[in-house]
Each structure stands twice: as C-alpha cells, then as structure tokens.
Motif scaffolding. Structure first.
Motif, short mmCIF file in Angstrom:
data_model
loop_
_atom_site.label_atom_id
_atom_site.label_comp_id
_atom_site.label_asym_id
_atom_site.label_seq_id
_atom_site.Cartn_x
_atom_site.Cartn_y
_atom_site.Cartn_z
N LEU A 87 48.14 8.00 -9.96
CA LEU A 87 47.93 8.36 -8.56
C LEU A 87 48.29 9.82 -8.32
O LEU A 87 47.58 10.54 -7.60
CB LEU A 87 48.80 7.46 -7.67
N LEU A 88 49.37 10.28 -8.93
CA LEU A 88 49.76 11.68 -8.78
C LEU A 88 48.74 12.63 -9.40
O LEU A 88 48.53 13.73 -8.90
CB LEU A 88 51.14 11.92 -9.41
N LEU A 89 48.11 12.21 -10.51
CA LEU A 89 47.06 13.04 -11.09
C LEU A 89 45.90 13.23 -10.11
O LEU A 89 45.31 14.30 -10.04
CB LEU A 89 46.54 12.43 -12.40
N LYS A 125 43.13 16.84 -6.05
CA LYS A 125 42.83 17.23 -4.67
C LYS A 125 43.53 18.55 -4.32
O LYS A 125 42.93 19.41 -3.66
CB LYS A 125 43.29 16.12 -3.71
N MET A 126 44.76 18.71 -4.77
CA MET A 126 45.48 19.96 -4.51
C MET A 126 44.79 21.13 -5.19
O MET A 126 44.69 22.22 -4.62
CB MET A 126 46.92 19.85 -5.02
N GLY A 134 53.86 24.40 -7.35
CA GLY A 134 54.05 22.99 -7.03
C GLY A 134 53.06 22.11 -7.77
O GLY A 134 53.42 21.03 -8.26
N LEU A 135 51.81 22.57 -7.85
CA LEU A 135 50.77 21.81 -8.56
C LEU A 135 51.15 21.64 -10.04
O LEU A 135 51.00 20.55 -10.60
CB LEU A 135 49.43 22.53 -8.44
N ALA A 136 51.64 22.72 -10.66
CA ALA A 136 52.03 22.65 -12.07
C ALA A 136 53.17 21.65 -12.27
O ALA A 136 53.16 20.84 -13.22
CB ALA A 136 52.46 24.03 -12.57
#
Length: 229
Positions: free
Chosen positions: A81-83, A88-89, A199-201
């Motif tokens: 789900l986080l992927l 989206k980010m 944050g994305l990383a």
C-alpha cells in the motif's frame, strides 16, 4: 557506547518525522482540493470536517496499531500500500504541484456554481460542470482519509520498528501535525519540493523494508503448508 546505542533511535525518529511531515501535507492538499470544488460559502465546513476526520482516523488507527501489526500479512500488505502511495507522490512531485490546493488557498479560490449550474473553472480542483455537493466532497475526503491515515500509521510503525518510544512519538506527532499545522506543511512542501523528494525516498525505503519483513513473516507462518508436499 551510549551514543552508539542512541543512534538507531535518532535515525528512526528522523524517518518518522519526515514521514509525518510529508503525509500530513499530502492529506491537507487532498482536503484543499476537495474544498475548492464546492461553493465558496460551504468550503470552511468541508475543510473542518475533512481535517477532523483525518485526526479522528489517525487517533483510531494509532490506538489499534499493536493489534494491526499482530495480523499476519498486514505488514506485507501495508508495504504494498505504501508503494502505491509512493507512486502517487512521485507523480505529484513530478508535476511540481501545479494542481495542488492547500486548505487556505481553497478559501481564496474563485467561487463555483452549485451542482448542475453553468460551467466554471476555478483553481486546481474546481470542476468544470458545476460544484461538488458538500456531502460528496466530505465523503470523498473521508474515503481518502481512511487510506492516508492507515498509510501514516503503518509507515510510522514500519520506520520505528523495535523502538516503542519512537513509535508513540511518531503517532502522536502525526495527529498533532494534522490538527495544528497541516495547512502550513502543505505550503512548505509546495515551496520546498526537495522535502517531498526526501520524504518519498524514506517512505519508499520503509515500504520495501515492510514488504521484505512481511514476506518473511508470511512464509514463516505458512511453511507448514509445504512440509508435506
């Protein structure tokens, strides 16, 4: 030696703070974009209930975090789900936030006609064929809040790992940021895009780590199915 023992906790705390910042800002933008699609007079109501729902859901998921993590396979599912959140980010960051609307910007965006009225184009999320109804906008936000609040709690839990104190700090911080500073964070992320990329990383790393640990957990608990094969 104490500094060496403290280092993993500091790293975990740094990850948790970055995750909370990015996801609180992202959630605020969802609220702002939904609010911009309703008539001007009703936007404060949509923003209030949208942020209130996010706070309540974060508190709810935070309170049941231990039970959630005890469910076999949820760590794996949470990582997947986080992927999706990361994807989206990535798309949002790649567009440089052209369509993003923070809650305070929604209050200043051009008015839109009531649903079914003549077409009008507002800022960001305003619809072309009349405004969204208040009920529809709030429902849209609540559905997004469920996913984003669960994402936030799972990401914090994944980053905190074996540091229960950091987990508690991260969960409390996620609620406080959503309630008190989400709008400011949304502007901060829009102005300084590099924060979003950092944050994305971090969230991508946490997601992959959760998938790895979750996969091992599932295999350990299903190994008996293959023992007789």
């Amino acid at each position: 030696m104490e500094s060496l023992d403290l280092w993993p906790q500091l790293v975990a705390l740094g990850k948790v703070v970055a995750i909370d910042l990015v996801l609180a800002g992202d959630n605020a933008i969802v609220v702002g974009m939904a609010a911009a699609a309703v008539p001007l007079a009703q936007r404060r109501k949509v923003i209030f209930w949208g942020i209130a729902a996010a706070i309540v859901l974060r508190i709810f998921f935070a309170l049941i975090t231990t039970q959630l993590l005890a469910i076999i396979g949820l760590t794996l599912a949470g990582g997947v789900l986080l992927l999706w959140v990361c994807w989206k980010m990535y798309r949002e960051l790649s567009t440089h936030g052209r369509d993003e609307v923070a809650p305070d910007e929604a209050l200043e965006a051009p008015d839109v006609p009531a649903a079914g009225g003549a077409g009008a184009v507002g800022t960001g999320a305003a619809v072309a064929a009349g405004a969204t109804t208040v009920g529809a906008a709030i429902w849209q936000i609540v559905v997004a809040d469920v996913s984003m609040s669960l994402d936030n709690v799972l990401a914090v839990a994944g980053a905190a790992k074996d540091h229960p104190t950091i987990l508690v700090i991260g969960l409390v911080l996620s609620v406080v940021l959503m309630g008190a500073a989400a709008n400011m964070i949304a502007h901060l992320l829009h102005k300084h895009r590099w924060i979003g990329w950092v944050g994305l990383a971090i969230i991508t790393y946490v997601a992959l780590d959760m998938i790895w640990r979750g996969s091992r957990e599932v295999l350990q608990h299903t190994a008996w199915l293959f023992q007789g094969a």
